[in-house]
Design a protein around this motif. Structure first.
Motif, short mmCIF file in Angstrom:
data_model
loop_
_atom_site.label_atom_id
_atom_site.label_comp_id
_atom_site.label_asym_id
_atom_site.label_seq_id
_atom_site.Cartn_x
_atom_site.Cartn_y
_atom_site.Cartn_z
N GLU A 1 0.65 -1.21 -0.06
CA GLU A 1 -0.07 0.13 0.11
C GLU A 1 0.87 1.24 0.03
OE1 GLU A 1 -2.83 -0.13 3.44
OE2 GLU A 1 -3.88 -2.01 2.37
N PHE A 2 1.95 1.25 0.55
CA PHE A 2 2.70 2.53 0.48
C PHE A 2 4.00 2.48 -0.23
CE2 PHE A 2 0.19 2.37 4.42
CZ PHE A 2 -0.27 3.49 4.40
N VAL A 3 4.79 1.41 0.02
CA VAL A 3 6.43 1.38 -0.70
C VAL A 3 6.09 0.92 -2.38
CG1 VAL A 3 8.53 0.45 -0.77
CG2 VAL A 3 7.48 0.67 1.40
N HIS A 4 5.02 0.10 -2.48
CA HIS A 4 4.82 -0.30 -4.08
C HIS A 4 4.32 0.83 -4.83
CE1 HIS A 4 5.74 -4.75 -3.49
NE2 HIS A 4 6.58 -4.17 -3.01
N GLU A 5 3.33 1.42 -4.25
CA GLU A 5 2.51 2.35 -4.64
C GLU A 5 3.34 3.78 -5.14
OE1 GLU A 5 -1.07 4.10 -2.95
OE2 GLU A 5 -2.05 2.21 -3.04
N ALA A 6 4.45 3.86 -4.26
CA ALA A 6 5.39 5.05 -4.31
C ALA A 6 6.32 4.59 -5.55
CB ALA A 6 6.07 5.29 -3.06
N ILE A 7 6.89 3.38 -5.70
CA ILE A 7 7.73 2.93 -6.62
C ILE A 7 7.02 2.88 -8.01
CG2 ILE A 7 8.73 0.98 -7.67
CD1 ILE A 7 9.51 0.09 -4.85
N GLU A 8 5.63 2.54 -8.10
CA GLU A 8 4.90 2.43 -9.39
C GLU A 8 4.47 4.08 -9.92
OE1 GLU A 8 4.39 -0.18 -11.37
OE2 GLU A 8 5.61 -1.30 -9.90
N ARG B 1 6.55 6.37 -9.93
CA ARG B 1 7.66 7.06 -10.55
C ARG B 1 8.31 6.11 -11.39
NH1 ARG B 1 9.51 11.84 -6.49
NH2 ARG B 1 7.15 12.42 -6.10
N ALA B 2 7.96 4.80 -11.18
CA ALA B 2 8.96 3.69 -12.03
C ALA B 2 7.83 2.53 -12.32
CB ALA B 2 10.14 3.40 -11.31
N PRO B 3 7.05 2.79 -13.18
CA PRO B 3 6.01 1.87 -13.54
C PRO B 3 6.73 0.40 -14.01
CG PRO B 3 5.19 3.84 -14.65
CD PRO B 3 6.69 4.02 -13.97
N GLY B 4 6.42 -0.45 -12.95
CA GLY B 4 6.71 -1.92 -13.47
C GLY B 4 7.84 -2.32 -12.70
N ALA B 5 8.47 -1.27 -11.95
CA ALA B 5 9.76 -1.66 -11.02
C ALA B 5 9.34 -2.72 -9.80
CB ALA B 5 10.32 -0.35 -10.68
N SER B 6 8.16 -2.76 -9.49
CA SER B 6 7.84 -3.28 -8.35
C SER B 6 7.08 -4.87 -8.70
CB SER B 6 6.90 -2.59 -7.26
OG SER B 6 5.66 -2.84 -7.87
N ARG C 1 14.40 8.48 -7.40
CA ARG C 1 13.44 9.06 -7.86
C ARG C 1 12.59 9.86 -6.57
NH1 ARG C 1 14.06 4.78 -10.81
NH2 ARG C 1 13.42 4.92 -13.11
N TYR C 2 13.12 9.58 -5.49
CA TYR C 2 12.54 10.38 -4.29
C TYR C 2 13.63 10.91 -3.63
CZ TYR C 2 7.87 8.22 -5.04
OH TYR C 2 6.85 7.83 -5.82
#
Length: 240
Positions: A75-82, A84-89, A157-158
């Motif tokens: 809910e928090f980390v993967h959403e942040a990754i996706e 700004r970097a779609p597909g990275a998680s 990215r952050y």
């Protein structure tokens, strides 16, 4: 995972100029809890009904904690990754789904052990021990990928300020009972600098009763020298 060499260099550079790490602390807690539970299961007397019930409860508690951890990361980390970097998680998200399925199987296995016939306890305990060992082994590898590849994406990215916002939002979503359980496994297995920084931050931002309750949870699991160092860093009397 759409990660390039520039991003991986972020991990190496972090050693010289540390970045905010969303994974480091909670993964220390998970490794400690997993290892302690597995060792407890391995030494349990399956002929003792009370001891079997206690270790079975510890296994189920571990699995509940793992399930909650997966939800927090999704809910928090993967959403942040996706964002700004779609597909990275995607790879880790797929593994999370697999872990959810494994947790259900292990929970069923632990519950069945608690209620099985006496003459089946030894075999059932050994089977659960081996299955839990494999689950933990995979999780150790899984956490390494998150701490390296996922951090590379996040750090590229952050900003640290943004990562702190993500961390604070995640922590704010955790119920008090779960937070105290987390602190019991988190703080004692940090190094002294990490431990002092975390507790100082908690004292600065949490209500005083919550901070005092956290100290009460943590102190019994620290050695004498560990507690003395923490108390000194917080300006507390060692016998406080």
């Amino acid at each position: 995972m759409n990660i390039d060499q520039r991003e991986m260099r972020q991990v190496a550079q972090a050693a010289a100029a540390p970045r905010v790490d969303l994974y480091a602390g909670i993964h220390k807690a998970l490794r400690a809890l997993m290892a302690d539970t597995l060792l407890g299961l391995g030494r349990a007397d399956c002929e003792d009904a009370l001891e079997l019930a206690q270790i079975t409860q510890r296994v189920l508690q571990l699995l509940d904690f793992c399930r909650s951890h997966l939800r927090h990361e999704n809910e928090f980390v993967h959403e942040a990754i996706e964002a700004r970097a779609p597909g990275a998680s995607s790879q880790i998200a797929h593994e999370h789904a697999g872990h959810e399925e494994e947790i259900v199987v292990l929970a069923d296995q632990a519950t069945a052990l608690l209620h099985c016939d006496t003459d089946a306890r030894a075999a059932g305990t050994l089977a659960l021990y081996r299955a839990l060992s494999l689950f933990i082994a995979h999780n150790f590898e899984h956490m390494h990928v998150e701490e390296t590849a996922h951090n590379a994406v996040l750090w590229a990215r952050y900003t640290d300020a943004e990562l702190i916002e993500i961390h604070n939002a995640l922590v704010a979503s955790i119920p008090p009972e779960e937070m105290m359980f987390t602190l019991r496994w988190l703080v004692p297995f940090m190094n002294p600098a990490e431990r002092a920084a975390m507790m100082a931050d908690m004292r600065a931002h949490a209500p005083a009763p919550a901070f005092e309750a956290a100290l009460e949870v943590v102190r019994p699991h620290l050695g004498e020298r560990e507690w003395a160092k923490l108390a000194a860093s917080l300006g507390l009397a060692p016998d406080a």
